[in-house]
Design a protein around this motif. Structure first.
Motif, PDB file in Angstrom:
ATOM      1  N   GLY A   6       0.794  -1.219   0.000  1.00  0.00           N
ATOM      2  CA  GLY A   6       0.000   0.000   0.000  1.00  0.00           C
ATOM      3  C   GLY A   6       0.823   1.264   0.000  1.00  0.00           C
ATOM      4  N   ASP A   7       2.110   1.143   0.352  1.00  0.00           N
ATOM      5  CA  ASP A   7       2.989   2.311   0.356  1.00  0.00           C
ATOM      6  C   ASP A   7       3.367   2.729  -1.064  1.00  0.00           C
ATOM      7  OD1 ASP A   7       2.960   2.271   3.073  1.00  0.00           O
ATOM      8  OD2 ASP A   7       4.979   1.441   3.330  1.00  0.00           O
ATOM      9  N   SER A   8       3.585   4.014  -1.244  1.00  0.00           N
ATOM     10  CA  SER A   8       4.086   4.560  -2.504  1.00  0.00           C
ATOM     11  C   SER A   8       5.272   5.458  -2.199  1.00  0.00           C
ATOM     12  CB  SER A   8       3.002   5.360  -3.238  1.00  0.00           C
ATOM     13  OG  SER A   8       1.908   4.530  -3.587  1.00  0.00           O
TER      14      SER A   8
ATOM     15  N   PHE B 169      11.615   8.180 -10.315  1.00  0.00           N
ATOM     16  CA  PHE B 169      11.125   6.805 -10.287  1.00  0.00           C
ATOM     17  C   PHE B 169       9.959   6.733  -9.291  1.00  0.00           C
ATOM     18  CE2 PHE B 169      15.576   6.584 -11.450  1.00  0.00           C
ATOM     19  CZ  PHE B 169      15.569   5.706 -12.518  1.00  0.00           C
ATOM     20  N   GLN B 170       8.847   6.167  -9.718  1.00  0.00           N
ATOM     21  CA  GLN B 170       7.680   6.030  -8.863  1.00  0.00           C
ATOM     22  C   GLN B 170       7.442   4.541  -8.581  1.00  0.00           C
ATOM     23  OE1 GLN B 170       4.348   8.018 -10.650  1.00  0.00           O
ATOM     24  NE2 GLN B 170       5.399   9.981 -10.824  1.00  0.00           N
ATOM     25  N   PHE B 171       7.357   4.192  -7.315  1.00  0.00           N
ATOM     26  CA  PHE B 171       7.136   2.810  -6.906  1.00  0.00           C
ATOM     27  C   PHE B 171       5.883   2.746  -6.040  1.00  0.00           C
ATOM     28  CE2 PHE B 171      11.700   3.117  -7.539  1.00  0.00           C
ATOM     29  CZ  PHE B 171      11.979   1.994  -8.291  1.00  0.00           C
ATOM     30  N   ALA B 172       5.063   1.728  -6.266  1.00  0.00           N
ATOM     31  CA  ALA B 172       3.905   1.453  -5.415  1.00  0.00           C
ATOM     32  C   ALA B 172       3.933  -0.029  -5.070  1.00  0.00           C
ATOM     33  CB  ALA B 172       2.608   1.812  -6.130  1.00  0.00           C
ATOM     34  N   LEU B 173       4.026  -0.364  -3.799  1.00  0.00           N
ATOM     35  CA  LEU B 173       4.106  -1.757  -3.373  1.00  0.00           C
ATOM     36  C   LEU B 173       2.693  -2.302  -3.203  1.00  0.00           C
ATOM     37  CD1 LEU B 173       6.040  -4.031  -2.608  1.00  0.00           C
ATOM     38  CD2 LEU B 173       5.911  -3.251  -0.242  1.00  0.00           C
ATOM     39  N   LYS B 174       2.315  -3.221  -4.078  1.00  0.00           N
ATOM     40  CA  LYS B 174       0.960  -3.756  -4.065  1.00  0.00           C
ATOM     41  C   LYS B 174       0.818  -4.937  -3.115  1.00  0.00           C
ATOM     42  CE  LYS B 174      -0.278  -2.258  -8.741  1.00  0.00           C
ATOM     43  NZ  LYS B 174      -0.776  -2.694 -10.060  1.00  0.00           N
ATOM     44  N   SER B 175       1.786  -5.841  -3.119  1.00  0.00           N
ATOM     45  CA  SER B 175       1.678  -7.026  -2.263  1.00  0.00           C
ATOM     46  C   SER B 175       3.051  -7.610  -2.013  1.00  0.00           C
ATOM     47  CB  SER B 175       0.773  -8.084  -2.910  1.00  0.00           C
ATOM     48  OG  SER B 175       1.338  -8.540  -4.132  1.00  0.00           O
ATOM     49  N   VAL B 176       3.139  -8.465  -1.019  1.00  0.00           N
ATOM     50  CA  VAL B 176       4.386  -9.144  -0.674  1.00  0.00           C
ATOM     51  C   VAL B 176       4.079 -10.627  -0.514  1.00  0.00           C
ATOM     52  CG1 VAL B 176       6.255  -9.355   1.004  1.00  0.00           C
ATOM     53  CG2 VAL B 176       5.284  -7.109   0.505  1.00  0.00           C
ATOM     54  N   MET B 177       4.909 -11.478  -1.043  1.00  0.00           N
ATOM     55  CA  MET B 177       4.712 -12.919  -0.886  1.00  0.00           C
ATOM     56  C   MET B 177       6.053 -13.603  -0.658  1.00  0.00           C
ATOM     57  SD  MET B 177       3.900 -14.165  -4.817  1.00  0.00           S
ATOM     58  CE  MET B 177       2.587 -12.985  -5.045  1.00  0.00           C
ATOM     59  N   THR B 178       5.994 -14.787  -0.088  1.00  0.00           N
ATOM     60  CA  THR B 178       7.210 -15.556   0.151  1.00  0.00           C
ATOM     61  C   THR B 178       7.696 -16.155  -1.162  1.00  0.00           C
ATOM     62  OG1 THR B 178       6.034 -17.620   0.568  1.00  0.00           O
ATOM     63  CG2 THR B 178       6.396 -16.148   2.461  1.00  0.00           C
ATOM     64  N   GLN B 179       8.919 -16.659  -1.172  1.00  0.00           N
ATOM     65  CA  GLN B 179       9.466 -17.301  -2.360  1.00  0.00           C
ATOM     66  C   GLN B 179       8.618 -18.498  -2.758  1.00  0.00           C
ATOM     67  OE1 GLN B 179      11.838 -16.176  -4.197  1.00  0.00           O
ATOM     68  NE2 GLN B 179      12.122 -17.873  -5.615  1.00  0.00           N
ATOM     69  N   GLU B 180       8.148 -19.267  -1.747  1.00  0.00           N
ATOM     70  CA  GLU B 180       7.321 -20.447  -2.022  1.00  0.00           C
ATOM     71  C   GLU B 180       5.987 -20.034  -2.652  1.00  0.00           C
ATOM     72  OE1 GLU B 180       8.816 -19.803   0.829  1.00  0.00           O
ATOM     73  OE2 GLU B 180      10.398 -21.345   0.762  1.00  0.00           O
ATOM     74  N   GLU B 181       5.387 -18.960  -2.110  1.00  0.00           N
ATOM     75  CA  GLU B 181       4.122 -18.477  -2.656  1.00  0.00           C
ATOM     76  C   GLU B 181       4.312 -17.960  -4.087  1.00  0.00           C
ATOM     77  OE1 GLU B 181       1.905 -16.883   1.415  1.00  0.00           O
ATOM     78  OE2 GLU B 181       3.282 -15.577   0.317  1.00  0.00           O
TER      79      GLU B 181
END
Length: 356
Positions: free
Chosen positions: A13-15, A41-53
């Motif tokens: 959710g961060d930008s 540069f504009q970044f927006a973090l939508k989601s985070v997942m593990t390597q396995e996911e």
């Protein structure tokens, strides 16, 4: 700060907006950038997942893409009355002209004529291996054997099948992209022959560059130059103190680079290039062009010199910037400001896997 370090501090959710000036090294990845350009540069973090996911998600997406690609290809073949053969991987091909001789083996250099501007992808590697010299064929390449979700450019029309990728705003719902390639195998070269040809070209270029450097030195009344056995030409401006730099040591330098035509393209002492700061690298590790590795190894701490670098010892045919011409001879004014103590390099014998 490296953008990846910024991303590590973000939550879903961060930008964030990052403003940066590009130095000459970074501009290699942005060939359209100019020396004084500033980037946002504009970044927006939508989601985070593990390597396995991530791997599980990637596998599921790939399987879905394969099914959709297969349906689309079969519908295309039926509509256009195309009889194509299928490989075990899912690649379809239709040979329109049989060639002669054996099909190419891995490690051989293959020259082709084709329509479209594509890098060599998995579908190409597999498809060309089915053809012999003189053969013509059309390859129908599923997205998972092409670029998948990673389109090389939105400017490529009628490109390789992309139904597994997110649709772009201008695309009709479910339309995707498809692409036919007409491939003609013109010739094959063994890897050894290709290396030999490359070496011959480099030798001829080195001879031409050596002549050009000699003419430049004479025309500009430059005295006291020396020529290294590799072909590098250098002139000592100031002798330093202590030992010369050795491979494996960290060396810090000030420099200004220009082409033999007189075009200045980079400097860490000229504010016009927006990175007035010491430049450090480990000598003899291929972190810089060969002309630098060799030239700086001739210098001591405090030394100043001018390096006249033939193009095969610089960037050769692959210029990193529009300001450096293809096969451009480069001239660097270099000052070694520091040499950090390091262990002497180990002696290596032939066949032990070390080439430096």
């Amino acid at each position: 700060m490296d953008p990846t370090e910024v991303i590590k501090m973000m939550s879903p959710g961060d930008s964030v907006v990052i403003h940066a000036e590009l130095d000459s090294t970074a501009r290699v990845n942005f060939p359209f950038a100019k020396a004084n350009d500033k980037f946002e540069f504009q970044f927006a973090l939508k989601s985070v997942m593990t390597q396995e996911e991530y791997q599980a998600n990637l596998k599921a997406s790939s399987e879905k893409s394969k099914i959709q690609d297969e349906k689309t290809l079969l519908a295309y073949f039926a509509k256009n009355n195309i009889k194509a053969k299928k490989t075990a991987s899912g690649l379809y091909y239709a040979i329109s002209k049989n060639g002669v001789g054996a099909t190419p083996e891995a490690g051989k250099e293959v020259s082709v004529n084709y329509t479209g501007k594509q890098m060599v992808i998995a579908g190409w590697d597999e498809g060309l291996a089915l053809l012999n010299k003189g053969a013509k064929a059309v390859l129908y390449i599923p997205s998972y054997l092409a670029y998948g979700a990673q389109s090389p450019s939105p400017k490529i029309p009628n490109s390789i099948l992309k139904l597994g990728a997110p649709e772009l705003p201008w695309m009709k719902k479910g339309a995707g992209w498809w692409f036919d390639q007409d491939v003609v195998v013109v010739k094959q070269k063994k890897q050894a022959d290709a290396f030999k040809e490359k070496a011959q070209k480099a030798k001829a270029q080195m001879m031409a560059d050596s002549t050009a450097i000699a003419k430049y030195v004479k025309a500009n009344n430059i005295s006291g130059t020396k020529k290294h056995p590799t072909g590098l030409v250098y002139k000592m401006i100031k002798t330093g103190t202590g030992d010369t730099a050795r491979a494996g040591q960290k060396v810090t330098v000030n420099y200004t680079g220009k082409t033999i035509e007189g075009k200045k393209f980079d400097s860490n002492v000229d504010s016009a290039f927006n990175h007035v700061q010491p430049f450090s690298f480990t000598l003899g590790q291929g972190q810089v062009i060969p002309g630098w590795d060799i030239g700086v190894s001739l210098l001591q701490k405090g030394s100043k010199a001018t390096l006249f670098i033939p193009s095969p010892m610089a960037y050769g045919e692959r210029s990193p910037s529009p300001e450096i011409p293809k096969n451009g001879i480069l001239i660097f004014d270099v000052e070694v400001t520091n040499i950090e103590a390091g262990e002497a390099p180990q002696e290596h014998g032939p066949g032990d896997g070390h080439n430096h």
